[in-house]
Design a protein around this motif. Structure first.
Motif, PDB file in Angstrom:
ATOM      1  N   ALA A 414       0.692  -0.823  -0.008  1.00 47.77           N
ATOM      2  CA  ALA A 414       0.044   0.441  -0.402  1.00 47.77           C
ATOM      3  C   ALA A 414       1.006   1.461   0.023  1.00 47.77           C
ATOM      4  CB  ALA A 414      -0.935  -0.124   1.127  1.00 47.77           C
ATOM      5  N   GLN A 415       1.457   1.235   0.447  1.00 46.33           N
ATOM      6  CA  GLN A 415       3.081   2.350   0.865  1.00 46.33           C
ATOM      7  C   GLN A 415       3.289   2.703  -0.647  1.00 46.33           C
ATOM      8  OE1 GLN A 415       5.713   1.105   4.446  1.00 46.33           O
ATOM      9  NE2 GLN A 415       3.915   3.061   5.935  1.00 46.33           N
ATOM     10  N   THR A 416       3.651   1.521  -0.855  1.00 39.94           N
ATOM     11  CA  THR A 416       4.461   1.387  -2.310  1.00 39.94           C
ATOM     12  C   THR A 416       3.290   1.959  -3.744  1.00 39.94           C
ATOM     13  OG1 THR A 416       5.231  -0.317  -2.321  1.00 39.94           O
ATOM     14  CG2 THR A 416       5.594   0.207  -4.732  1.00 39.94           C
ATOM     15  N   GLY A 417       2.014   1.824  -3.491  1.00 32.81           N
ATOM     16  CA  GLY A 417       1.693   2.725  -4.296  1.00 32.81           C
ATOM     17  C   GLY A 417       0.948   3.591  -3.890  1.00 32.81           C
ATOM     18  N   LEU A 418       0.902   3.836  -2.630  1.00 34.55           N
ATOM     19  CA  LEU A 418       0.622   5.872  -2.522  1.00 34.55           C
ATOM     20  C   LEU A 418       2.636   6.481  -3.291  1.00 34.55           C
ATOM     21  CD1 LEU A 418      -1.208   7.533  -1.167  1.00 34.55           C
ATOM     22  CD2 LEU A 418       0.733   7.205   1.132  1.00 34.55           C
ATOM     23  N   ALA A 419       3.055   6.211  -3.119  1.00 34.81           N
ATOM     24  CA  ALA A 419       4.194   7.077  -3.673  1.00 34.81           C
ATOM     25  C   ALA A 419       4.265   6.965  -4.760  1.00 34.81           C
ATOM     26  CB  ALA A 419       5.976   5.981  -2.435  1.00 34.81           C
ATOM     27  N   HIS A 420       4.287   6.076  -4.926  1.00 36.88           N
ATOM     28  CA  HIS A 420       4.012   5.926  -6.936  1.00 36.88           C
ATOM     29  C   HIS A 420       2.860   6.848  -7.422  1.00 36.88           C
ATOM     30  CE1 HIS A 420       3.994   5.091 -11.212  1.00 36.88           C
ATOM     31  NE2 HIS A 420       3.269   4.743 -11.325  1.00 36.88           N
ATOM     32  N   LEU A 421       1.888   7.206  -6.195  1.00 33.51           N
ATOM     33  CA  LEU A 421       0.775   8.176  -6.744  1.00 33.51           C
ATOM     34  C   LEU A 421       1.224   9.767  -6.534  1.00 33.51           C
ATOM     35  CD1 LEU A 421      -2.213   8.644  -7.855  1.00 33.51           C
ATOM     36  CD2 LEU A 421      -2.411   8.095  -4.958  1.00 33.51           C
ATOM     37  N   ALA A 434      -8.718  12.620  -9.759  1.00 32.92           N
ATOM     38  CA  ALA A 434      -8.138  11.274  -9.703  1.00 32.92           C
ATOM     39  C   ALA A 434      -6.965  10.859  -8.835  1.00 32.92           C
ATOM     40  CB  ALA A 434      -7.566  11.188 -10.786  1.00 32.92           C
ATOM     41  N   VAL A 435      -6.525  12.007  -8.567  1.00 30.79           N
ATOM     42  CA  VAL A 435      -5.219  11.668  -7.785  1.00 30.79           C
ATOM     43  C   VAL A 435      -5.352  12.539  -5.981  1.00 30.79           C
ATOM     44  CG1 VAL A 435      -2.379  12.559  -7.060  1.00 30.79           C
ATOM     45  CG2 VAL A 435      -3.311  12.110  -9.175  1.00 30.79           C
ATOM     46  N   ASP A 436      -6.581  12.998  -6.458  1.00 33.64           N
ATOM     47  CA  ASP A 436      -7.478  12.818  -4.657  1.00 33.64           C
ATOM     48  C   ASP A 436      -7.611  11.861  -4.025  1.00 33.64           C
ATOM     49  OD1 ASP A 436      -5.790  15.551  -4.220  1.00 33.64           O
ATOM     50  OD2 ASP A 436      -7.152  16.572  -5.301  1.00 33.64           O
ATOM     51  N   GLN A 437      -8.550  11.500  -4.591  1.00 30.94           N
ATOM     52  CA  GLN A 437      -9.617  10.740  -4.370  1.00 30.94           C
ATOM     53  C   GLN A 437      -8.619   8.908  -4.111  1.00 30.94           C
ATOM     54  OE1 GLN A 437     -12.199   9.516  -7.865  1.00 30.94           O
ATOM     55  NE2 GLN A 437     -13.391  11.462  -7.260  1.00 30.94           N
ATOM     56  N   LEU A 438      -7.645   8.519  -5.217  1.00 28.24           N
ATOM     57  CA  LEU A 438      -7.277   7.524  -4.704  1.00 28.24           C
ATOM     58  C   LEU A 438      -6.365   8.227  -3.439  1.00 28.24           C
ATOM     59  CD1 LEU A 438      -6.738   6.982  -8.028  1.00 28.24           C
ATOM     60  CD2 LEU A 438      -7.657   5.664  -6.779  1.00 28.24           C
ATOM     61  N   ARG A 439      -5.314   8.770  -3.324  1.00 24.31           N
ATOM     62  CA  ARG A 439      -4.877   9.020  -2.373  1.00 24.31           C
ATOM     63  C   ARG A 439      -5.407   9.074  -0.822  1.00 24.31           C
ATOM     64  NH1 ARG A 439      -3.427  14.270  -3.036  1.00 24.31           N
ATOM     65  NH2 ARG A 439      -1.601  14.121  -3.809  1.00 24.31           N
ATOM     66  N   HIS A 440      -6.367   9.138  -1.472  1.00 21.22           N
ATOM     67  CA  HIS A 440      -7.865   9.389   0.226  1.00 21.22           C
ATOM     68  C   HIS A 440      -7.804   7.761   0.600  1.00 21.22           C
ATOM     69  CE1 HIS A 440      -8.490  13.466   0.880  1.00 21.22           C
ATOM     70  NE2 HIS A 440      -9.052  13.848  -0.159  1.00 21.22           N
ATOM     71  N   SER A 441      -8.569   7.251  -1.017  1.00 24.06           N
ATOM     72  CA  SER A 441      -8.504   5.302  -0.583  1.00 24.06           C
ATOM     73  C   SER A 441      -7.339   5.302  -0.344  1.00 24.06           C
ATOM     74  CB  SER A 441      -8.843   5.378  -2.198  1.00 24.06           C
ATOM     75  OG  SER A 441      -8.926   3.831  -2.251  1.00 24.06           O
ATOM     76  N   TRP A 442      -6.040   5.754  -0.529  1.00 22.47           N
ATOM     77  CA  TRP A 442      -4.831   4.783  -0.402  1.00 22.47           C
ATOM     78  C   TRP A 442      -4.010   4.501   0.788  1.00 22.47           C
ATOM     79  CZ3 TRP A 442      -6.230   2.115  -4.808  1.00 22.47           C
ATOM     80  CH2 TRP A 442      -5.681   1.679  -5.217  1.00 22.47           C
ATOM     81  N   GLN A 443      -4.669   6.156   1.636  1.00 23.16           N
ATOM     82  CA  GLN A 443      -3.673   6.518   2.955  1.00 23.16           C
ATOM     83  C   GLN A 443      -5.292   5.506   3.310  1.00 23.16           C
ATOM     84  OE1 GLN A 443      -1.709   8.239   3.816  1.00 23.16           O
ATOM     85  NE2 GLN A 443      -2.222   7.317   5.627  1.00 23.16           N
ATOM     86  N   ALA A 444      -6.375   5.685   3.208  1.00 15.15           N
ATOM     87  CA  ALA A 444      -7.512   4.510   4.432  1.00 15.15           C
ATOM     88  C   ALA A 444      -7.041   3.552   4.528  1.00 15.15           C
ATOM     89  CB  ALA A 444      -8.631   4.804   3.837  1.00 15.15           C
ATOM     90  N   ARG A 445      -6.324   2.586   3.068  1.00 21.14           N
ATOM     91  CA  ARG A 445      -5.839   1.368   3.939  1.00 21.14           C
ATOM     92  C   ARG A 445      -5.105   1.236   4.533  1.00 21.14           C
ATOM     93  NH1 ARG A 445      -4.514  -1.713  -2.228  1.00 21.14           N
ATOM     94  NH2 ARG A 445      -6.528  -1.095  -2.611  1.00 21.14           N
ATOM     95  N   ILE A 446      -3.742   2.172   3.809  1.00 20.29           N
ATOM     96  CA  ILE A 446      -3.436   2.350   4.928  1.00 20.29           C
ATOM     97  C   ILE A 446      -3.108   1.860   6.429  1.00 20.29           C
ATOM     98  CG2 ILE A 446      -0.824   3.472   5.835  1.00 20.29           C
ATOM     99  CD1 ILE A 446      -0.637   4.177   3.043  1.00 20.29           C
ATOM    100  N   ASP A 447      -4.209   3.225   6.892  1.00 18.48           N
ATOM    101  CA  ASP A 447      -4.344   3.367   8.392  1.00 18.48           C
ATOM    102  C   ASP A 447      -4.903   2.274   8.377  1.00 18.48           C
ATOM    103  OD1 ASP A 447      -3.481   5.814   8.375  1.00 18.48           O
ATOM    104  OD2 ASP A 447      -5.595   6.483   7.648  1.00 18.48           O
ATOM    105  N   ARG A 448      -5.986   1.244   7.902  1.00 23.58           N
ATOM    106  CA  ARG A 448      -7.040   0.774   8.355  1.00 23.58           C
ATOM    107  C   ARG A 448      -5.517  -0.745   8.659  1.00 23.58           C
ATOM    108  NH1 ARG A 448     -10.457   1.277   4.088  1.00 23.58           N
ATOM    109  NH2 ARG A 448      -9.277  -0.400   3.211  1.00 23.58           N
TER     110      ARG A 448
END
Length: 511
Positions: A414-421, A434-448
């Protein structure tokens, strides 16, 4: 009972047995063999006759292929030395030991006893994989027992052919024997690699899930038939093809097709294992009924031969393990060699070899009866006691450690995907919304993932989280059905969305 009715009965029986096996926490193959024997002993049940073609051509290739695909190449490279010693040396010693015991204890002549030893010399990849699948063995131990059972076929098949030649002609040419072994082993490897290459090229160029599923199902049969047609080892060809294709699984196809292939192969393996292990159980009473003049001491012979195989394996594995551990500078331990020694069940491959003995061969019925009896004994005794032995040895992987490894890997990905984003955002290579939406989604995944309570379904908070997600998905499914029933959406749209909901629901694990 005709063939189709027998198969349907065995599938129903296997479904019931598998349900009880999970509740009792015992291996389904062992319980299925016991159920087959029990059904075969019921008065009025017709005798079951198994042909060699059913076992060796219909059942064996896909089961071997599935077992080979489960074998990681990295772990195989780490254990190839002990695998080579077990796949060659132990097979030869086991055949000789069984031959000696059979000559001493049974009325079989030495030639026939050697045939029996060659038939039972190797462990069975289908049985070993089925028994070990439910155990949390360390990767190298799992690879060792599976690789040994997969790669000892060439040795045992060569011994079997040599034994048949000796029993029939009483003369063997060593030059011919060496060339035959080379043809069996090398030919099987070359055919397996050729079939794997062909399957790889075809599957890489198609995106049709139906066609790719058909190619995947046909591949083991193609390897087996092609190898046998040139007098090579069909089992070796299937194993090599499966290991090669298993290493390329993520490059072969899309995630959608991989999910479908996994479901199809799990179903095929379950059905074929159900049929073959049930047939093994049914075969024993049928053989006893058919052989009215059979020696009444055959149960003693079978137990003695099974005990011989177990003792020989113990005497071979423990010294080998001690030598390897001393070379690594570690202190010898009984735990791993005990588990490896006990994971030596016989099964489908020995049965196929015994069934392939010519009908005119002397004492063929006794060889087939003893082979089937030894298979039943090893599946029952070693199958029911392997899990307790693994627990007693303490080598099983700790569930919490496995869960932590899974969590760390998910967090890293998940961190790798967020870094690429973020890299895409900095270079303005993607739309900002699109970047903003995916950033929130990936950050929520990392938090979980970081939140152990929310990521762990065994904790109270985790259970509540997963239960709530399943409830939301269920409500979406109900609403999807309502939209279709009221004519708002078409059936095609309903099916596509339902698949997405099913995939998300499957990602939550078992209910």
């Amino acid at each position: 009972m005709r063939g189709v009715e027998t198969v349907l009965f065995l599938v129903v029986l296997a479904t019931v047995v598998a349900t009880f096996a999970r509740r009792l926490r015992v291996p389904a193959p062992s319980l299925l063999v016991v159920a087959g024997v029990a059904v075969g002993l019921v008065p009025g049940v017709p005798a079951i006759a198994i042909t060699p073609e059913v076992v060796s051509l219909v059942v064996l290739p896909p089961l071997l292929f599935a077992a080979g695909e489960e074998l990681p190449w990295r772990d195989l490279r780490a254990v190839w030395r002990p695998v080579a010693v077990l796949a060659v040396g132990l097979v030869v010693v086991s055949a000789a030991a069984v031959c000696a015991v059979a000559v001493w204890l049974t009325p079989l002549p030495i030639g026939v006893a050697f045939v029996l030893g060659a038939v039972l010399a190797s462990t069975d990849p289908v049985a070993v994989s089925a028994l070990a699948r439910r155990l949390s063995l360390p990767p190298r131990v799992q690879a060792l027992v599976q690789a040994e059972s997969l790669f000892n076929d060439a040795t045992s098949l060569l011994l079997f052919r040599v034994a048949l030649s000796m029993a029939i002609t009483v003369s063997v040419s060593w030059r011919h024997t060496v060339s035959e072994f080379a043809m069996l082993a090398v030919g099987g490897v070359l055919v397996g690699a050729f079939v794997a290459l062909g399957a790889y090229l075809i599957r890489q160029r198609t995106e049709d899930p139906v066609l790719e599923t058909v190619v995947a199902l046909v591949t083991p049969y193609a390897g087996y038939v092609l190898a046998e047609s040139i007098s090579a080892s069909g089992v070796t060809a299937v194993v090599v093809a499966s290991v090669v294709l298993g290493t390329q699984a993520t490059r072969l196809t899309t995630s959608h097709i991989r999910l479908q292939l996994g479901a199809v192969y799990e179903t095929v393996v379950f059905l074929l294992e159900s049929v073959v292990f049930g047939l093994i159980g049914l075969q024993l009473p049928a053989l006893i009924h058919q052989l009215a003049d059979v020696d009444s001491k055959w149960p003693l012979y079978a137990l003695a031969i099974a005990a011989t195989l177990i003792v020989v394996r113990l005497l071979w594995v423990f010294p080998l393990s001690a030598i390897l551990q001393r070379r690594r500078g570690s202190r010898p331990s009984w735990r791993v060699p005990a588990v490896v020694s006990w994971a030596g069940a016989r099964g489908v491959v020995p049965l196929a070899a015994a069934l392939s003995i010519p009908l005119a061969f002397p004492d063929r019925n006794m060889v087939l009866l003893l082979t089937t009896a030894v298979i039943v004994v090893t599946l029952v005794v070693q199958g029911f006691t392997l899990a307790p032995l693994v627990g007693r040895a303490g080598i099983a992987l700790d569930p919490s450690s496995v869960r932590q490894e899974h969590q760390r890997a998910r967090l890293h990905l998940a961190q790798t995907g967020l870094a690429h984003l973020e890299h895409l955002a900095e270079t303005e290579s993607a739309p900002e919304f699109a970047v903003d939406q995916l950033r929130h989604s990936w950050q929520a995944r990392i938090d979980r993932i970081k939140n152990q309570d929310a990521a762990d379904p065994d904790s109270s908070a985790g259970a509540a989280y997963f239960r709530l997600r399943r409830e939301l998905l269920h409500r979406e499914g109900v609403e999807l059905t309502r939209l279709y029933d009221t004519g708002v959406i078409t059936d095609t749209t309903r099916r596509r969305i339902q698949r997405l909901l099913d995939l998300e629901h499957a990602g939550l694990g078992d209910d």
